[in-house]
Scaffold this motif. Structure first.
Motif, PDB file in Angstrom:
ATOM      1  N   PHE A 139       0.827  -1.203   0.000  1.00  0.00           N
ATOM      2  CA  PHE A 139       0.000   0.000   0.000  1.00  0.00           C
ATOM      3  C   PHE A 139       0.868   1.263   0.000  1.00  0.00           C
ATOM      4  O   PHE A 139       0.586   2.228  -0.714  1.00  0.00           O
ATOM      5  N   SER A 140       1.927   1.263   0.785  1.00  0.00           N
ATOM      6  CA  SER A 140       2.803   2.429   0.891  1.00  0.00           C
ATOM      7  C   SER A 140       3.528   2.711  -0.419  1.00  0.00           C
ATOM      8  O   SER A 140       3.709   3.869  -0.811  1.00  0.00           O
ATOM      9  N   ARG A 141       3.934   1.662  -1.115  1.00  0.00           N
ATOM     10  CA  ARG A 141       4.736   1.824  -2.328  1.00  0.00           C
ATOM     11  C   ARG A 141       3.889   2.101  -3.561  1.00  0.00           C
ATOM     12  O   ARG A 141       4.287   2.865  -4.434  1.00  0.00           O
ATOM     13  N   TYR A 142       2.714   1.464  -3.634  1.00  0.00           N
ATOM     14  CA  TYR A 142       1.960   1.506  -4.884  1.00  0.00           C
ATOM     15  C   TYR A 142       0.611   2.211  -4.782  1.00  0.00           C
ATOM     16  O   TYR A 142      -0.051   2.422  -5.796  1.00  0.00           O
ATOM     17  N   GLY A 143       0.197   2.551  -3.555  1.00  0.00           N
ATOM     18  CA  GLY A 143      -1.043   3.298  -3.397  1.00  0.00           C
ATOM     19  C   GLY A 143      -2.308   2.492  -3.588  1.00  0.00           C
ATOM     20  O   GLY A 143      -3.403   3.061  -3.667  1.00  0.00           O
ATOM     21  N   THR A 144      -2.186   1.174  -3.680  1.00  0.00           N
ATOM     22  CA  THR A 144      -3.346   0.295  -3.782  1.00  0.00           C
ATOM     23  C   THR A 144      -3.201  -0.826  -2.764  1.00  0.00           C
ATOM     24  O   THR A 144      -2.095  -1.141  -2.317  1.00  0.00           O
ATOM     25  N   LEU A 145      -4.312  -1.457  -2.414  1.00  0.00           N
ATOM     26  CA  LEU A 145      -4.297  -2.544  -1.441  1.00  0.00           C
ATOM     27  C   LEU A 145      -4.683  -3.841  -2.132  1.00  0.00           C
ATOM     28  O   LEU A 145      -5.780  -3.947  -2.679  1.00  0.00           O
ATOM     29  N   PRO A 146      -3.816  -4.867  -2.112  1.00  0.00           N
ATOM     30  CA  PRO A 146      -4.113  -6.125  -2.786  1.00  0.00           C
ATOM     31  C   PRO A 146      -4.966  -7.052  -1.922  1.00  0.00           C
ATOM     32  O   PRO A 146      -4.637  -8.223  -1.702  1.00  0.00           O
ATOM     33  N   SER A 147      -6.081  -6.545  -1.414  1.00  0.00           N
ATOM     34  CA  SER A 147      -6.956  -7.351  -0.566  1.00  0.00           C
ATOM     35  C   SER A 147      -8.362  -6.773  -0.580  1.00  0.00           C
ATOM     36  O   SER A 147      -8.539  -5.546  -0.602  1.00  0.00           O
ATOM     37  N   GLN A 148      -9.344  -7.674  -0.539  1.00  0.00           N
ATOM     38  CA  GLN A 148     -10.745  -7.278  -0.428  1.00  0.00           C
ATOM     39  C   GLN A 148     -11.308  -7.610   0.955  1.00  0.00           C
ATOM     40  O   GLN A 148     -12.496  -7.414   1.209  1.00  0.00           O
ATOM     41  N   GLN A 149     -10.453  -8.115   1.846  1.00  0.00           N
ATOM     42  CA  GLN A 149     -10.906  -8.498   3.179  1.00  0.00           C
ATOM     43  C   GLN A 149     -11.124  -7.261   4.057  1.00  0.00           C
ATOM     44  O   GLN A 149     -10.467  -6.221   3.886  1.00  0.00           O
ATOM     45  N   MET A 150     -12.027  -7.402   5.020  1.00  0.00           N
ATOM     46  CA  MET A 150     -12.444  -6.253   5.829  1.00  0.00           C
ATOM     47  C   MET A 150     -11.295  -5.671   6.641  1.00  0.00           C
ATOM     48  O   MET A 150     -11.050  -4.454   6.592  1.00  0.00           O
ATOM     49  N   MET A 151     -10.579  -6.500   7.406  1.00  0.00           N
ATOM     50  CA  MET A 151      -9.548  -5.976   8.294  1.00  0.00           C
ATOM     51  C   MET A 151      -8.425  -5.279   7.523  1.00  0.00           C
ATOM     52  O   MET A 151      -8.024  -4.168   7.887  1.00  0.00           O
ATOM     53  N   PRO A 152      -7.889  -5.886   6.459  1.00  0.00           N
ATOM     54  CA  PRO A 152      -6.889  -5.160   5.669  1.00  0.00           C
ATOM     55  C   PRO A 152      -7.393  -3.825   5.132  1.00  0.00           C
ATOM     56  O   PRO A 152      -6.647  -2.835   5.095  1.00  0.00           O
ATOM     57  N   ARG A 153      -8.657  -3.760   4.765  1.00  0.00           N
ATOM     58  CA  ARG A 153      -9.173  -2.504   4.203  1.00  0.00           C
ATOM     59  C   ARG A 153      -9.347  -1.449   5.301  1.00  0.00           C
ATOM     60  O   ARG A 153      -9.135  -0.258   5.070  1.00  0.00           O
ATOM     61  N   PHE A 154      -9.726  -1.872   6.504  1.00  0.00           N
ATOM     62  CA  PHE A 154      -9.732  -0.933   7.627  1.00  0.00           C
ATOM     63  C   PHE A 154      -8.325  -0.416   7.901  1.00  0.00           C
ATOM     64  O   PHE A 154      -8.116   0.770   8.155  1.00  0.00           O
ATOM     65  N   LEU A 155      -7.348  -1.322   7.864  1.00  0.00           N
ATOM     66  CA  LEU A 155      -5.961  -0.914   8.111  1.00  0.00           C
ATOM     67  C   LEU A 155      -5.475   0.059   7.041  1.00  0.00           C
ATOM     68  O   LEU A 155      -4.799   1.041   7.355  1.00  0.00           O
ATOM     69  N   ALA A 156      -5.806  -0.203   5.789  1.00  0.00           N
ATOM     70  CA  ALA A 156      -5.368   0.688   4.712  1.00  0.00           C
ATOM     71  C   ALA A 156      -5.946   2.084   4.888  1.00  0.00           C
ATOM     72  O   ALA A 156      -5.268   3.089   4.638  1.00  0.00           O
ATOM     73  N   ASN A 157      -7.200   2.170   5.308  1.00  0.00           N
ATOM     74  CA  ASN A 157      -7.789   3.479   5.577  1.00  0.00           C
ATOM     75  C   ASN A 157      -7.047   4.179   6.714  1.00  0.00           C
ATOM     76  O   ASN A 157      -6.787   5.388   6.662  1.00  0.00           O
ATOM     77  N   LEU A 158      -6.692   3.408   7.742  1.00  0.00           N
ATOM     78  CA  LEU A 158      -5.922   3.964   8.856  1.00  0.00           C
ATOM     79  C   LEU A 158      -4.565   4.473   8.381  1.00  0.00           C
ATOM     80  O   LEU A 158      -4.153   5.586   8.722  1.00  0.00           O
ATOM     81  N   TRP A 159      -3.855   3.663   7.588  1.00  0.00           N
ATOM     82  CA  TRP A 159      -2.545   4.082   7.081  1.00  0.00           C
ATOM     83  C   TRP A 159      -2.664   5.347   6.237  1.00  0.00           C
ATOM     84  O   TRP A 159      -1.838   6.256   6.348  1.00  0.00           O
ATOM     85  N   ALA A 160      -3.699   5.402   5.398  1.00  0.00           N
ATOM     86  CA  ALA A 160      -3.892   6.576   4.541  1.00  0.00           C
ATOM     87  C   ALA A 160      -4.105   7.833   5.371  1.00  0.00           C
ATOM     88  O   ALA A 160      -3.705   8.926   4.972  1.00  0.00           O
ATOM     89  N   SER A 161      -4.713   7.692   6.542  1.00  0.00           N
ATOM     90  CA  SER A 161      -5.033   8.856   7.369  1.00  0.00           C
ATOM     91  C   SER A 161      -3.793   9.574   7.872  1.00  0.00           C
ATOM     92  O   SER A 161      -3.874  10.730   8.291  1.00  0.00           O
ATOM     93  N   ALA A 162      -2.629   8.892   7.857  1.00  0.00           N
ATOM     94  CA  ALA A 162      -1.394   9.483   8.378  1.00  0.00           C
ATOM     95  C   ALA A 162      -0.390   9.814   7.287  1.00  0.00           C
ATOM     96  O   ALA A 162       0.738  10.170   7.584  1.00  0.00           O
ATOM     97  N   GLN A 163      -0.796   9.707   6.025  1.00  0.00           N
ATOM     98  CA  GLN A 163       0.078  10.072   4.918  1.00  0.00           C
ATOM     99  C   GLN A 163      -0.167  11.534   4.557  1.00  0.00           C
ATOM    100  O   GLN A 163      -1.295  11.933   4.281  1.00  0.00           O
TER     101      GLN A 163
END
Length: 242
Positions: free
Chosen positions: A201-225
């Motif tokens: 996610f950090s390198r490419y700006g996309t998340l290679p997962s459709q699962q709920m927890m990874p997508r919550f985490l990606a939103n969290l990570w995006a909030s601090a970029q």
């Protein structure tokens, strides 16, 4: 496990040599939405196997983990180059890669991607500034720049687990009261899996997962970029640092 910090590390590296196929997994890890997102291999260093991985964009990575007894040790655990001011410090990651002749990829950053874990009897008693230090891999003498933490939290049988993002530090953390989760689920599986998702996610700006927890985490990570305004504030919480 208490009073220790666990550091899961990922280093982008130049193309390695001397690696072997990893053991085939019994089933596909459904955390990822495609089977070839990361192809894993192993490399032997002084009689011990370590993981290297090739992502679907052609970038190689070296993975390892360390147990640390202090925040200062945790901070140094992801140092990939030895600057002059650390010439007398023990840098375990640097020494390990030098032993294996693994060349880190210089990208203007002297630290690896990191996912830290800490265990607490009572998460609500852990000050926000300490949680921030863990997520940012800050040592005891580092200044506090960001005056809040961003996190998501779950509860299982009355025990809380909190996922906290670093701010432009290539790092994040898990703080938990649940020792069973930490020992039996997080360390053997989630620590590295979530780190792989974070790196991608950090390198490419996309998340290679459709699962709920990874997508919550990606939103969290995006909030601090600092350059990312796509995070949904309804999906994470903030707490001020006193």
């Amino acid at each position: 496990m208490k009073n220790q910090y666990f550091s899961e590390i990922c280093v982008p590296i130049q193309t390695p040599y001397g690696f072997k196929p990893a053991e085939k997994k019994e089933q596909f890890d459904f955390t990822f939405d495609r089977i070839d997102c990361f192809n894993d291999y192993r490399i032997e260093i002084e009689g011990q196997d370590y993981e290297i991985s090739l992502d679907d964009k052609g970038q190689w990575y070296f993975f390892t983990s360390f147990i640390c007894d202090s925040l200062d040790e945790l901070k140094l655990s992801r140092q990939i180059f030895r600057p002059p001011y650390l010439k007398n410090e023990k840098l375990r990651l640097v020494d390990l890669m030098e032993t294996a002749d693994i060349q880190p990829l210089y990208e203007g950053h002297d630290k690896a991607y990191g996912h830290a874990l800490a265990l607490s009897d009572n998460l609500s008693s852990v000050p926000a500034f300490q949680q921030a230090r863990l997520a940012n891999y800050d040592g005891s003498d580092d200044p506090t720049i960001i005056k809040r933490i961003h996190y998501i939290q779950n509860e299982y049988k009355g025990e809380f687990t909190r996922f906290i993002t670093g701010f432009e530090t290539r790092s994040f953390a898990t703080y938990t009261e649940n020792e069973y989760y930490a020992r039996e689920i997080h360390l053997p599986n989630n620590a590295r899996t979530y780190l792989k998702l974070f790196v991608y996610f950090s390198r490419y700006g996309t998340l290679p997962s459709q699962q709920m927890m990874p997508r919550f985490l990606a939103n969290l990570w995006a909030s601090a970029q600092s350059l990312n305004t796509a995070a949904n504030p309804a999906l994470y919480k903030q707490e001020a640092i006193d």
